[in-house]
Scaffold this motif. Structure first.
Motif, PDB file in Angstrom:
ATOM      1  N   SER A 118       0.887  -1.183   0.000  1.00  0.00           N
ATOM      2  CA  SER A 118       0.000   0.000   0.000  1.00  0.00           C
ATOM      3  C   SER A 118       0.913   1.217   0.000  1.00  0.00           C
ATOM      4  N   GLY A 119       0.497   2.248  -0.619  1.00  0.00           N
ATOM      5  CA  GLY A 119       1.426   3.372  -0.761  1.00  0.00           C
ATOM      6  C   GLY A 119       0.704   4.687  -0.691  1.00  0.00           C
ATOM      7  N   GLU A 120       1.481   5.705  -0.634  1.00  0.00           N
ATOM      8  CA  GLU A 120       0.966   7.073  -0.644  1.00  0.00           C
ATOM      9  C   GLU A 120       0.984   7.561  -2.058  1.00  0.00           C
ATOM     10  N   VAL A 121      -0.045   8.245  -2.420  1.00  0.00           N
ATOM     11  CA  VAL A 121      -0.042   8.812  -3.769  1.00  0.00           C
ATOM     12  C   VAL A 121       0.332  10.273  -3.644  1.00  0.00           C
ATOM     13  N   SER A 122       1.426  10.698  -4.319  1.00  0.00           N
ATOM     14  CA  SER A 122       1.690  12.146  -4.281  1.00  0.00           C
ATOM     15  C   SER A 122       0.900  12.757  -5.419  1.00  0.00           C
ATOM     16  N   ASP A 123       0.277  13.870  -5.136  1.00  0.00           N
ATOM     17  CA  ASP A 123      -0.667  14.468  -6.086  1.00  0.00           C
ATOM     18  C   ASP A 123       0.096  15.317  -7.097  1.00  0.00           C
ATOM     19  N   ASN A 124      -0.267  15.267  -8.339  1.00  0.00           N
ATOM     20  CA  ASN A 124       0.372  16.157  -9.308  1.00  0.00           C
ATOM     21  C   ASN A 124      -0.619  17.211  -9.750  1.00  0.00           C
ATOM     22  N   GLY A 125      -1.425  17.580  -8.786  1.00  0.00           N
ATOM     23  CA  GLY A 125      -2.367  18.664  -9.108  1.00  0.00           C
ATOM     24  C   GLY A 125      -3.709  18.085  -9.509  1.00  0.00           C
ATOM     25  N   SER A 126      -3.732  16.868 -10.004  1.00  0.00           N
ATOM     26  CA  SER A 126      -5.068  16.282 -10.265  1.00  0.00           C
ATOM     27  C   SER A 126      -5.360  15.386  -9.076  1.00  0.00           C
ATOM     28  N   ASN A 127      -6.400  15.676  -8.349  1.00  0.00           N
ATOM     29  CA  ASN A 127      -6.631  14.851  -7.152  1.00  0.00           C
ATOM     30  C   ASN A 127      -7.688  13.786  -7.403  1.00  0.00           C
ATOM     31  N   SER A 128      -7.715  13.325  -8.714  1.00  0.00           N
ATOM     32  CA  SER A 128      -8.660  12.224  -8.973  1.00  0.00           C
ATOM     33  C   SER A 128      -8.139  10.968  -8.278  1.00  0.00           C
ATOM     34  N   ASP A 129      -9.059  10.118  -7.895  1.00  0.00           N
ATOM     35  CA  ASP A 129      -8.656   8.867  -7.232  1.00  0.00           C
ATOM     36  C   ASP A 129      -8.308   7.791  -8.226  1.00  0.00           C
ATOM     37  N   THR A 130      -8.743   8.027  -9.488  1.00  0.00           N
ATOM     38  CA  THR A 130      -8.460   6.941 -10.440  1.00  0.00           C
ATOM     39  C   THR A 130      -7.121   7.177 -11.120  1.00  0.00           C
ATOM     40  N   ILE A 131      -6.551   6.075 -11.540  1.00  0.00           N
ATOM     41  CA  ILE A 131      -5.234   6.087 -12.193  1.00  0.00           C
ATOM     42  C   ILE A 131      -5.405   5.482 -13.570  1.00  0.00           C
ATOM     43  N   ASP A 132      -4.760   6.066 -14.578  1.00  0.00           N
ATOM     44  CA  ASP A 132      -4.890   5.537 -15.943  1.00  0.00           C
ATOM     45  C   ASP A 132      -3.946   4.363 -16.185  1.00  0.00           C
ATOM     46  N   VAL A 133      -2.693   4.514 -15.777  1.00  0.00           N
ATOM     47  CA  VAL A 133      -1.667   3.510 -16.078  1.00  0.00           C
ATOM     48  C   VAL A 133      -0.992   3.053 -14.783  1.00  0.00           C
ATOM     49  N   GLY A 134      -1.004   1.761 -14.540  1.00  0.00           N
ATOM     50  CA  GLY A 134      -0.305   1.198 -13.386  1.00  0.00           C
ATOM     51  C   GLY A 134       1.003   0.586 -13.846  1.00  0.00           C
ATOM     52  N   ILE A 135       2.077   0.830 -13.080  1.00  0.00           N
ATOM     53  CA  ILE A 135       3.417   0.334 -13.447  1.00  0.00           C
ATOM     54  C   ILE A 135       3.962  -0.482 -12.282  1.00  0.00           C
ATOM     55  N   ILE A 136       4.389  -1.716 -12.579  1.00  0.00           N
ATOM     56  CA  ILE A 136       4.934  -2.573 -11.524  1.00  0.00           C
ATOM     57  C   ILE A 136       6.342  -3.015 -11.900  1.00  0.00           C
ATOM     58  N   LEU A 137       7.284  -2.749 -11.006  1.00  0.00           N
ATOM     59  CA  LEU A 137       8.678  -3.120 -11.230  1.00  0.00           C
ATOM     60  C   LEU A 137       9.094  -4.171 -10.196  1.00  0.00           C
ATOM     61  N   PRO A 138      10.101  -5.034 -10.534  1.00  0.00           N
ATOM     62  CA  PRO A 138      10.409  -6.194  -9.666  1.00  0.00           C
ATOM     63  C   PRO A 138      10.874  -5.849  -8.256  1.00  0.00           C
ATOM     64  N   THR A 139      11.843  -4.951  -8.132  1.00  0.00           N
ATOM     65  CA  THR A 139      12.393  -4.663  -6.809  1.00  0.00           C
ATOM     66  C   THR A 139      13.126  -3.325  -6.794  1.00  0.00           C
ATOM     67  N   ARG A 140      13.098  -2.699  -5.646  1.00  0.00           N
ATOM     68  CA  ARG A 140      13.800  -1.425  -5.468  1.00  0.00           C
ATOM     69  C   ARG A 140      15.218  -1.680  -4.996  1.00  0.00           C
ATOM     70  N   ASP A 141      15.516  -2.969  -4.703  1.00  0.00           N
ATOM     71  CA  ASP A 141      16.831  -3.299  -4.140  1.00  0.00           C
ATOM     72  C   ASP A 141      17.916  -3.413  -5.195  1.00  0.00           C
ATOM     73  N   GLU A 142      17.550  -3.305  -6.467  1.00  0.00           N
ATOM     74  CA  GLU A 142      18.553  -3.367  -7.536  1.00  0.00           C
ATOM     75  C   GLU A 142      18.594  -2.030  -8.271  1.00  0.00           C
ATOM     76  N   PRO A 143      19.802  -1.456  -8.452  1.00  0.00           N
ATOM     77  CA  PRO A 143      19.897  -0.151  -9.135  1.00  0.00           C
ATOM     78  C   PRO A 143      19.227  -0.140 -10.507  1.00  0.00           C
ATOM     79  N   ARG A 144      19.237  -1.302 -11.193  1.00  0.00           N
ATOM     80  CA  ARG A 144      18.632  -1.344 -12.529  1.00  0.00           C
ATOM     81  C   ARG A 144      17.205  -0.824 -12.487  1.00  0.00           C
ATOM     82  N   TRP A 145      16.384  -1.302 -11.549  1.00  0.00           N
ATOM     83  CA  TRP A 145      14.957  -0.967 -11.549  1.00  0.00           C
ATOM     84  C   TRP A 145      14.698   0.419 -10.969  1.00  0.00           C
ATOM     85  N   VAL A 146      15.621   0.890 -10.150  1.00  0.00           N
ATOM     86  CA  VAL A 146      15.502   2.281  -9.673  1.00  0.00           C
ATOM     87  C   VAL A 146      15.747   3.224 -10.846  1.00  0.00           C
TER      88      VAL A 146
END
Ligand code: GAL
Length: 388
Positions: A39-67
């Motif tokens: 679960s995460g915090e959504v930082s607002d970019n000025g549009s405070n809609s609750d819906t999201i158009d595109v979801g992006i999932i990456l394997p892990t934050r522990d590898e520099p590649r995916w960061v």
């Protein structure tokens, strides 16, 4: 393997670039949960809609590649009116599924996902697909499911070929010890990387240029150039690093401890990516019986570029993540605009032929770091020391 369709790709590059420039932005989330995984915090970019158009999932934050990819997505989608959310699976398929369910509840129309485990991700892809969400497999292929619509990737077979060819080009004489390492068997790319490397190394093993130092399975197959998935799997089981630098250190130490004098001295090392290459290089350079080594890598991580400048890693295979992000977001925007994206080929994922876009890769060593990584704007010269 990528099956190319003719003619389209030039058209495509132009169309994608245009659609991207007018397209989307980031309402950033990262639930890469070192402490809270899905679960995460959504930082607002000025549009405070609750819906999201595109979801992006990456394997892990522990590898520099995916960061790297996370940052390139942010750069690419900085300011416009489509909303996105980036989540990390932290090496867990259970987290990955939970993240997809979170994104579905946020109303996404497109899911871009780089799976932790290609097969296990089928359930998450299916959950999205059943909601009418288009699923784009990113860099790694989601395998053995029909719930994938598109795939954007680099030429992973060519990554392995480039690594193998580099070791050959840096070798004279015969009987040169060759240490083989590979990625995680849960990652379809690991098979493509190793298959590409083997395709060029095998003839040089068979003719005695190289002697395999650390895999009885590879030794048993040394006269066979084209290996089946099972045969590749037998070798990967013996030399996998699971993409984990610590596991790579343990394996390298075990191999060096059991290696006789004839397998030391001036050696060659096939390391699958930069994260594992640095730890294997450190382990080999700590062995006083190793007088010289040439070692491969992949991903052009900053730390490895510094290792290359310092002569501690020999090469890396540069995969311009800006291009992959451009392709992925271009497809997503075309879909969000209600159009059908064009692709340039397809990959068989074990269930269906997935329409795909594939980008080229570049070999980088001390001779072309400046040209490929600094002059191209990928990195700043000030991020490194010792650059000429
Ligand atoms: C692969 C990816 C590589 C790599 C690795 C480790 O699938 O293509 O760039 O770094 O995963 O996460």
């Amino acid at each position: 393997m990528f099956k190319r369709s003719k003619f389209l790709w030039v058209l495509l590059a132009g169309a994608l670039l245009v659609s991207l420039l007018v397209g989307c932005s980031d309402t950033q989330t990262d639930s890469s949960g070192s402490d809270d995984d899905s679960s995460g915090e959504v930082s607002d970019n000025g549009s405070n809609s609750d819906t999201i158009d595109v979801g992006i999932i990456l394997p892990t934050r522990d590898e520099p590649r995916w960061v790297q990819d996370e940052q390139r997505f942010r750069d690419a989608i900085a300011d416009s009116n489509y909303t996105t959310e980036i989540l990390f699976s932290q090496g867990s398929s259970a987290n990955e599924l939970q993240n997809v369910e979170t994104l579905i509840s946020r109303g996404i129309d497109v899911l871009i996902m780089s799976p932790h485990d290609g097969d296990a991700a089928g359930a998450a892809a299916k959950a999205a697909s059943l909601e009418g969400i288009k699923v784009i497999s990113y860099d790694r292929l989601i395998t053995n499911t029909d719930a994938v619509d598109y795939y954007v990737t680099f030429d992973s077979f060519a990554v392995g070929e480039a690594q193998g060819q580099y070791l050959i080009d840096q070798t004279d004489g015969e009987g040169v010890p060759l240490y083989l390492y590979a990625g995680a068997s849960s990652d379809n790319n690991a098979f493509l990387f190793f298959d590409g490397a083997w395709s060029v190394l095998q003839p040089k093993i068979a003719d005695g240029t190289f002697v395999i130092a650390n895999s009885s399975a590879a030794e048993g197959l040394k006269d066979k150039n084209e290996l089946s998935r099972d045969e590749l799997g037998q070798i990967l089981n013996q030399v996998t690093t699971n993409w984990d630098p610590n596991e790579a250190i343990n394996k390298a130490q075990t191999h060096l401890t059991s290696a006789g004098e004839e397998l030391k001295g001036d050696v060659r090392v096939l390391a699958p990516n930069d994260g594992t290459a640095r730890s294997i290089a450190d382990t080999f350079s700590a062995d006083s019986d190793i007088t010289n080594y040439v070692i491969t890598g992949q991903d052009a991580e900053k730390a490895s570029i510094q290792y290359i400048i310092d002569g501690k890693q020999s090469m890396t295979v540069f995969k311009d993540v800006r291009r992959l992000v451009e392709d992925a977001m271009g497809l997503a925007i075309t879909i969000l605009d209600g159009n059908t994206p064009e692709t340039t080929g397809a990959y068989d994922n074990g269930s269906i032929d997935v329409a795909a876009l594939q980008s080229e890769v570049i070999t980088v060593d001390q001779l072309n770091v400046q040209a490929e990584l600094i002059d191209s704007g990928y990195y700043e010269a000030s991020e490194f020391t010792g650059l000429e």
